[in-house]
Design a protein around this motif. Structure first.
Motif, mmCIF file in Angstrom:
data_model
loop_
_atom_site.group_PDB
_atom_site.id
_atom_site.type_symbol
_atom_site.label_atom_id
_atom_site.label_comp_id
_atom_site.label_asym_id
_atom_site.label_seq_id
_atom_site.Cartn_x
_atom_site.Cartn_y
_atom_site.Cartn_z
ATOM 1 N N THR A 85 63.938 38.810 49.861
ATOM 2 C CA THR A 85 63.271 37.545 49.693
ATOM 3 C C THR A 85 61.863 37.524 48.731
ATOM 4 O OG1 THR A 85 64.387 36.560 51.476
ATOM 5 C CG2 THR A 85 62.770 35.325 50.463
ATOM 6 N N ARG A 86 61.171 38.473 49.545
ATOM 7 C CA ARG A 86 59.666 38.817 48.626
ATOM 8 C C ARG A 86 59.994 39.391 47.400
ATOM 9 N NH1 ARG A 86 58.519 39.947 54.285
ATOM 10 N NH2 ARG A 86 58.721 42.215 53.783
ATOM 11 N N LYS A 87 60.866 40.459 47.160
ATOM 12 C CA LYS A 87 60.891 40.994 45.947
ATOM 13 C C LYS A 87 61.440 40.015 44.846
ATOM 14 C CE LYS A 87 64.100 44.754 43.891
ATOM 15 N NZ LYS A 87 63.063 45.531 43.496
ATOM 16 N N LEU A 88 62.210 38.985 45.324
ATOM 17 C CA LEU A 88 62.615 37.878 44.236
ATOM 18 C C LEU A 88 61.379 37.152 44.058
ATOM 19 C CD1 LEU A 88 66.267 37.249 45.502
ATOM 20 C CD2 LEU A 88 65.508 37.978 42.898
ATOM 21 N N ALA A 89 60.684 36.758 44.976
ATOM 22 C CA ALA A 89 59.415 35.914 44.678
ATOM 23 C C ALA A 89 58.488 36.879 43.593
ATOM 24 C CB ALA A 89 58.766 35.570 45.890
ATOM 25 N N HIS A 90 58.270 38.101 43.990
ATOM 26 C CA HIS A 90 57.484 38.970 43.144
ATOM 27 C C HIS A 90 57.939 39.090 41.647
ATOM 28 C CE1 HIS A 90 55.616 42.683 41.725
ATOM 29 N NE2 HIS A 90 56.860 43.093 41.351
ATOM 30 N N HIS A 91 59.467 38.827 41.428
ATOM 31 C CA HIS A 91 59.822 38.894 40.275
ATOM 32 C C HIS A 91 59.835 37.344 39.478
ATOM 33 C CE1 HIS A 91 61.199 42.887 39.266
ATOM 34 N NE2 HIS A 91 61.252 42.935 40.681
ATOM 35 N N GLY A 92 59.078 36.397 40.286
ATOM 36 C CA GLY A 92 59.096 35.034 39.657
ATOM 37 C C GLY A 92 59.983 33.893 40.215
ATOM 38 N N TYR A 93 60.710 34.207 41.305
ATOM 39 C CA TYR A 93 61.682 33.234 42.031
ATOM 40 C C TYR A 93 61.252 32.642 43.093
ATOM 41 C CZ TYR A 93 64.781 35.131 38.476
ATOM 42 O OH TYR A 93 65.164 35.817 37.249
ATOM 43 N N LEU A 94 61.184 31.193 43.264
ATOM 44 C CA LEU A 94 61.164 30.580 44.390
ATOM 45 C C LEU A 94 62.505 31.016 45.318
ATOM 46 C CD1 LEU A 94 60.721 26.933 43.217
ATOM 47 C CD2 LEU A 94 58.912 28.519 43.677
ATOM 48 N N ALA A 95 62.057 31.792 46.421
ATOM 49 C CA ALA A 95 63.074 32.576 46.967
ATOM 50 C C ALA A 95 63.269 32.019 48.463
ATOM 51 C CB ALA A 95 62.875 34.065 46.952
ATOM 52 N N ILE A 96 64.429 31.686 49.006
ATOM 53 C CA ILE A 96 64.544 31.091 50.210
ATOM 54 C C ILE A 96 65.763 31.636 50.997
ATOM 55 C CG2 ILE A 96 65.782 28.962 49.041
ATOM 56 C CD1 ILE A 96 64.738 27.209 51.208
ATOM 57 N N SER A 97 65.706 31.930 52.169
ATOM 58 C CA SER A 97 66.702 32.715 52.805
ATOM 59 C C SER A 97 66.914 31.711 54.181
ATOM 60 C CB SER A 97 66.462 34.029 52.991
ATOM 61 O OG SER A 97 67.390 34.720 54.013
ATOM 62 N N PRO A 98 67.813 30.923 54.404
ATOM 63 C CA PRO A 98 68.007 30.438 55.635
ATOM 64 C C PRO A 98 68.540 31.291 56.800
ATOM 65 C CG PRO A 98 69.700 29.732 54.145
ATOM 66 C CD PRO A 98 68.590 30.567 53.526
ATOM 67 N N ASP A 99 68.030 30.946 57.907
ATOM 68 C CA ASP A 99 68.606 31.813 59.120
ATOM 69 C C ASP A 99 70.020 31.210 59.395
ATOM 70 O OD1 ASP A 99 69.472 33.063 61.293
ATOM 71 O OD2 ASP A 99 67.701 32.292 62.470
ATOM 72 N N LEU A 100 71.089 31.499 58.952
ATOM 73 C CA LEU A 100 72.481 31.117 58.885
ATOM 74 C C LEU A 100 73.199 31.415 60.571
ATOM 75 C CD1 LEU A 100 74.045 32.541 55.695
ATOM 76 C CD2 LEU A 100 73.184 30.110 56.274
ATOM 77 N N TYR A 101 72.348 32.185 61.399
ATOM 78 C CA TYR A 101 72.420 32.187 62.832
ATOM 79 C C TYR A 101 71.575 31.599 63.739
ATOM 80 C CZ TYR A 101 75.459 36.147 61.009
ATOM 81 O OH TYR A 101 76.317 37.193 60.494
#
Lengths: 251, 92
Positions: A58-74
């Motif tokens: 998630t942080r890697k994608l933000a570093h590449h310029g994306y709003l990155a969001i990872s919901p806890d599916l559990y």
């Protein structure tokens, strides 16, 4: 491309969104600092749960310029060490497809609502998350790009179907609503190379915009640098293809 | 969740986890991705007491060959123990 004279900064934190049925679920949000507008990517985590690896992705994608969001599916199932939570979910037959689809839809709505969003939303997932993103890309009409990495059980036999997973995802192939990048290892057992071929043929027959890449020396989970199954050259190339694909589709 | 193969059995006994001994409630036996063992699929056994939280878990991840050897070894030990008239299983 990042160059050394550039300023960069990201903010990453746990937030809460309302998922399926309005349930509050924890979500990891990482975003570039600044007003944007930025494209967004949702991350559907894998079988081992909402773990450190997915936070790093998630942080890697933000570093590449994306709003990155990872919901806890559990999130509804339990809280504790990610492996302990995932083991409990595994024993309970997984989480229901309907619930996951609702949570991913909620994540898309949330991220698109941010003032720094450019309105484009992609989705990425590996393993069971790869299956979930394909399913979401077929059942929802809110994504502009899909990155399916070695989705297991995209093709299910009748005896694999359960109350929680009642339909084989490939049954929805004709409904796919967005361009799809697929990354697969030829040494994988789920999906097997034969299943990947079938998946690709079905998508082509339905006239979908797809791009499949197969890595001859990679097995399942070849992005996972915290596990022996990591395969360096395949992972580096896979990330490069993924960032190129997202860059084109979410601009 | 990739294979969805999981069998469950109620258990009586004790397991020693990260916080010491706890009473066993269930054994969950799956044929799926291990968390730690270095192969794509394995035979995973979780001895758990869910009523005490998901952290009450003792996990082992075995190769299929090891799992079969374990099952055979358990059956052999049980056979010898149950054949001995001097040994009675009772709560102390």
């Amino acid at each position: 491309m990042y160059t050394t004279e550039q300023y960069e900064g990201i903010i990453a934190e746990t937030i809460t969104i309302n998922g399926t049925g309005g349930d509050a679920i924890h979500t990891y949000l990482a975003r570039p600092m600044g007003p944007g507008p930025f494209p967004a990517v949702i991350l559907a985590h894998h079988l081992p749960g909402w773990d450190e690896l997915y936070r790093e992705f998630t942080r890697k994608l933000a570093h590449h310029g994306y709003l990155a969001i990872s919901p806890d599916l559990y999130c509804r199932e339990a809280h504790g060490a990610p492996e302990d939570v995932a083991a409990a979910v595994r024993a309970d037959g997984g989480v229901s497809d309907d619930q996951v689809i609702g949570d991913l839809d909620a994540a898309a709505k949330y991220i698109r609502s941010l003032p720094s969003s450019n309105g484009k939303v992609g989705i990425f997932g590996t393993c069971s998350g790869g299956r979930h993103v394909f399913l979401a890309g077929c059942r929802l009409d809110c994504f502009d790009a899909i990155v399916e990495c070695w989705g297991g059980n995209v093709i299910m036999s009748d005896d694999q179907l359960t109350d929680k997973q009642p339909v084989s995802p490939n049954s929805y192939t004709k409904d796919l609503n967005a361009p799809l990048l697929g990354l697969f290892g030829d040494l994988d057992q789920s999906p097997t190379p034969e299943q990947v071929n079938q998946h690709e043929e079905e998508l082509k027959a339905a006239g979908k915009d797809i791009e499949f890449h197969r890595y001859p020396e990679a097995g399942h989970g070849f992005f996972y640098f915290d596990r022996p199954i990591y395969h360096q050259s395949s992972a580096v190339d896979g990330w490069s293809k993924m960032l190129t694909f997202l860059g084109k589709k979410l601009a | 969740m990739c294979t969805m193969i999981c069998e469950r059995a109620e258990m009586e006994g004790s397991a020693k986890g990260r916080d010491g001994w706890f009473p066993l409630e269930m054994a969950n036996v799956s044929y799926d991705h291990p968390f730690n063992a270095p192969w794509e699929y394995g035979l995973n056994i979780d001895f758990v007491n869910q009523s005490q939280g998901v952290g009450s878990r003792v996990a082992v991840e075995l190769s299929p060959q090891s799992a079969k050897r374990l099952a055979e070894t358990i059956m052999e030990a049980l056979k010898r123990g149950e054949a001995d008239p001097q040994i009675k299983v009772s709560v102390l």
